[in-house]
Scaffold this active site. Structure first.
Site, PDB file in Angstrom:
ATOM      1  N   SER A 125       0.710  -1.136  -0.176  1.00  0.00           N
ATOM      2  CA  SER A 125      -0.055  -0.047  -0.039  1.00  0.00           C
ATOM      3  C   SER A 125       0.650   1.318  -0.018  1.00  0.00           C
ATOM      4  O   SER A 125       1.909   1.309   0.474  1.00  0.00           O
ATOM      5  CB  SER A 125      -0.912  -0.190   1.302  1.00  0.00           C
ATOM      6  N   TYR A 150      -1.995  -1.338  10.925  1.00  0.00           N
ATOM      7  CA  TYR A 150      -2.447  -1.885   9.658  1.00  0.00           C
ATOM      8  C   TYR A 150      -1.055  -1.352   8.816  1.00  0.00           C
ATOM      9  O   TYR A 150      -0.457  -2.094   7.982  1.00  0.00           O
ATOM     10  CB  TYR A 150      -3.620  -1.504   9.101  1.00  0.00           C
ATOM     11  N   LYS A 154       1.977  -3.869   6.543  1.00  0.00           N
ATOM     12  CA  LYS A 154       2.225  -3.713   5.149  1.00  0.00           C
ATOM     13  C   LYS A 154       3.846  -3.484   5.071  1.00  0.00           C
ATOM     14  O   LYS A 154       4.827  -4.162   4.182  1.00  0.00           O
ATOM     15  CB  LYS A 154       1.626  -2.479   4.348  1.00  0.00           C
TER      16      LYS A 154
HETATM   17  N1  NAD Z   1      -8.835  -1.544  -0.591  1.00  0.00           N
HETATM   18  C1  NAD Z   1      -7.788  -0.517  -0.286  1.00  0.00           C
HETATM   19  O1  NAD Z   1      -8.037   0.471  -0.223  1.00  0.00           O
HETATM   20  C2  NAD Z   1      -6.284  -1.335  -0.434  1.00  0.00           C
HETATM   21  C3  NAD Z   1      -5.303  -0.240  -0.432  1.00  0.00           C
HETATM   22  C4  NAD Z   1      -3.830  -0.810  -0.317  1.00  0.00           C
HETATM   23  C5  NAD Z   1      -3.917  -2.098  -0.083  1.00  0.00           C
HETATM   24  N2  NAD Z   1      -4.927  -2.986  -0.067  1.00  0.00           N
HETATM   25  C6  NAD Z   1      -4.643  -4.380   0.250  1.00  0.00           C
HETATM   26  O2  NAD Z   1      -5.172  -5.215  -0.681  1.00  0.00           O
HETATM   27  C7  NAD Z   1      -5.408  -6.424  -0.202  1.00  0.00           C
HETATM   28  C8  NAD Z   1      -6.876  -6.504  -0.740  1.00  0.00           C
HETATM   29  O3  NAD Z   1      -7.635  -5.553  -0.054  1.00  0.00           O
HETATM   30  P1  NAD Z   1      -9.243  -5.635  -0.570  1.00  0.00           P
HETATM   31  O4  NAD Z   1      -9.824  -4.127  -0.475  1.00  0.00           O
HETATM   32  O5  NAD Z   1      -9.942  -6.335  -1.623  1.00  0.00           O
HETATM   33  O6  NAD Z   1      -9.845  -6.002   1.007  1.00  0.00           O
HETATM   34  P2  NAD Z   1     -11.085  -6.910   1.096  1.00  0.00           P
HETATM   35  O7  NAD Z   1     -11.286  -7.072   2.751  1.00  0.00           O
HETATM   36  O8  NAD Z   1     -12.377  -6.647   0.199  1.00  0.00           O
HETATM   37  O9  NAD Z   1     -10.548  -8.591   0.711  1.00  0.00           O
HETATM   38  C9  NAD Z   1      -9.672  -9.216   1.602  1.00  0.00           C
HETATM   39  C10 NAD Z   1     -10.264 -10.501   1.598  1.00  0.00           C
HETATM   40  O10 NAD Z   1      -9.664 -11.372   2.436  1.00  0.00           O
HETATM   41  C11 NAD Z   1     -10.079 -12.306   3.210  1.00  0.00           C
HETATM   42  N3  NAD Z   1      -9.323 -12.691   4.177  1.00  0.00           N
HETATM   43  C12 NAD Z   1      -8.929 -11.769   5.365  1.00  0.00           C
HETATM   44  N4  NAD Z   1      -8.115 -12.509   6.256  1.00  0.00           N
HETATM   45  C13 NAD Z   1      -8.384 -14.003   5.748  1.00  0.00           C
HETATM   46  C14 NAD Z   1      -7.661 -15.000   6.255  1.00  0.00           C
HETATM   47  N5  NAD Z   1      -6.912 -15.153   7.316  1.00  0.00           N
HETATM   48  N6  NAD Z   1      -7.883 -16.216   5.477  1.00  0.00           N
HETATM   49  C15 NAD Z   1      -8.586 -16.261   4.504  1.00  0.00           C
HETATM   50  N7  NAD Z   1      -9.101 -14.994   3.716  1.00  0.00           N
HETATM   51  C16 NAD Z   1      -8.958 -13.835   4.501  1.00  0.00           C
HETATM   52  C17 NAD Z   1     -11.502 -11.439   3.266  1.00  0.00           C
HETATM   53  O11 NAD Z   1     -12.379 -12.377   3.722  1.00  0.00           O
HETATM   54  C18 NAD Z   1     -11.625 -10.435   2.170  1.00  0.00           C
HETATM   55  O12 NAD Z   1     -12.546 -11.409   1.270  1.00  0.00           O
HETATM   56  C19 NAD Z   1      -5.216  -6.463   1.263  1.00  0.00           C
HETATM   57  O13 NAD Z   1      -4.136  -6.821   1.636  1.00  0.00           O
HETATM   58  C20 NAD Z   1      -5.188  -4.864   1.659  1.00  0.00           C
HETATM   59  O14 NAD Z   1      -4.640  -4.578   2.653  1.00  0.00           O
HETATM   60  C21 NAD Z   1      -6.015  -2.521  -0.182  1.00  0.00           C
END
Ligand code: NAD
Length: 338
Positions: A125, A150, A154
């Site tokens: 991120s 959080y 990362k």
């Molecule tokens: N959306 C944002 O703004 C953003 C920005 C930068 C980085 N990210 C990173 O991108 C990745 C995806 O983000 P997103 O927005 O799709 O989030 P999200 O919460 O929609 O998707 C994450 C998925 O992982 C699953 N999950 C969480 N812990 C788990 C575990 N222990 N075992 C199995 N499944 C698990 C959740 O149920 C969910 O379906 C994450 O690592 C997040 O930190 C997101």
């Protein structure tokens, strides 16, 4: 067909990436514990593709469960999305974040080594940059102390990947530093599921327009930006999904023991007021918003220099802010009052 494990594949970015992978000739296999998603996402993926994507309901912290998934599938690569991602919650429940986000990566790396799966794309991120002194940020911009547990996970995960490669591991790894993912699949079959009160601007915007929230508060209009409100780099989730496909292809062309980092953004910054006005224009909805005080922990402005990913991966953002707002709004209309 190359099989790709997508952890967190039922989530926002994972579900769009599953679709992009199939459309590029890969066979994704989803692992999700549905802690922050619903099984309806799998139905949404199926309705777009006209076929099911294989999925497992497994927690990434369950090493035996994960090992079974590796035994049953001959993966050529992994995309690790699974993580807890709510910044505010992470300050209240830091151990949940350190455990879920860091332990899941370690378990994954151990299993990838054991089953000789070399290629990994990791979700990082732009939060690792904090408030950069020089804009736009390049991958060489120094990382800063994290503002939240959080954000720290990362940073730590990036360090783990670096050290893993420094130890001589045969793996090939790319960390993608996402800027602000927005939008939804143009079909409105998949998108971001709102859970609780959104901390991010766009779900708050669409929920206010849908009448779920009474008004939006814009946190501060006295920043050093064109109209005084905070600036972010909003990247359409379809473009973001495509970056993962390009990253996997790139990894397959590298020698063993490889690690690299890419910014994934549009290269443009937009203020909160620009976002609100663009939303109003494309949706035809008038938004009830007010200016409030600054919010603690908010970064004033950040946007990406995307030269590296443009050149090296041959990727660039194709969707505009208008596209993002239109697709976010259409998705909210589909969700209704949810
Ligand atoms: N959306 C944002 O703004 C953003 C920005 C930068 C980085 N990210 C990173 O991108 C990745 C995806 O983000 P997103 O927005 O799709 O989030 P999200 O919460 O929609 O998707 C994450 C998925 O992982 C699953 N999950 C969480 N812990 C788990 C575990 N222990 N075992 C199995 N499944 C698990 C959740 O149920 C969910 O379906 C994450 O690592 C997040 O930190 C997101």
């Amino acid at each position: 067909m190359k099989k790709i494990l997508i952890t967190g594949g039922a989530g926002y970015i994972g579900s769009h990436t599953a679709v992009a992978l199939v459309n590029s000739g890969y066979e994704p296999v989803i692992v999700d514990n549905f802690s922050n998603s619903e099984k309806s996402a799998l139905e949404g993926i199926k309705s777009i593709l006209g076929k099911e994507v294989k999925s497992y309901e497994v927690d990434c912290l369950d090493k035996n469960g994960m090992e079974k998934v590796f035994q049953e599938n001959d993966f050529s690569g992994v995309i690790h999305f699974a993580a807890s991602k709510a910044v505010g919650e992470s300050t209240r429940l830091p151990l949940k974040y350190y455990s879920n986000n860091i332990d899941s990566l370690i378990i994954l790396l151990e299993l990838m080594s054991k089953y000789k799966v070399k290629d990994l794309v990791f979700s990082s991120s732009c939060t690792v940059y904090g408030q950069p002194k020089v804009l736009p940020v390049t991958e060489a911009t120094p990382r800063q102390d994290a503002e939240s547990p959080y954000g720290n996970t990362k940073k730590i995960c990036e360090d783990i990947l670096r050290d893993f490669i420094l130890s001589g591991a045969a793996s090939r790894i790319v960390a993608l530093r996402y800027f602000n993912p927005v939008g939804a699949h143009p079909s409105s079959a998949i998108g971001e599921l709102p859970i609780g009160v959104p901390a991010n601007l766009i779900p708050f915007v669409t929920q206010t327009a849908a009448g779920i929230r009474e008004k939006i508060t814009v946190f501060g209009n006295d920043y050093d930006t064109p109209d005084g409100t905070c600036v972010r780099d909003y990247i359409h989730v379809m473009d973001l999904a495509d970056a993962h496909v390009k990253a996997l292809k790139y990894l397959s062309e590298q020698k063993d023991n490889f690690y690299d980092i890419f910014n994934v953004g549009t290269g443009n910054g937009n203020t909160v007021l620009e976002v609100i006005k663009t939303f109003e224009k494309v949706s035809g909805q008038k938004l009830n918003y007010e200016i409030g005080p600054r919010r603690t922990g908010d970064i004033e402005k950040v946007w990406a220099n995307t030269d590296k990913i443009n050149k090296v991966l041959g990727w660039e953002a194709k969707y505009s802010l208008e596209d993002s707002m239109r697709d976010s709004w259409n998705w909210q209309v589909k969700l209704g009052k949810k």
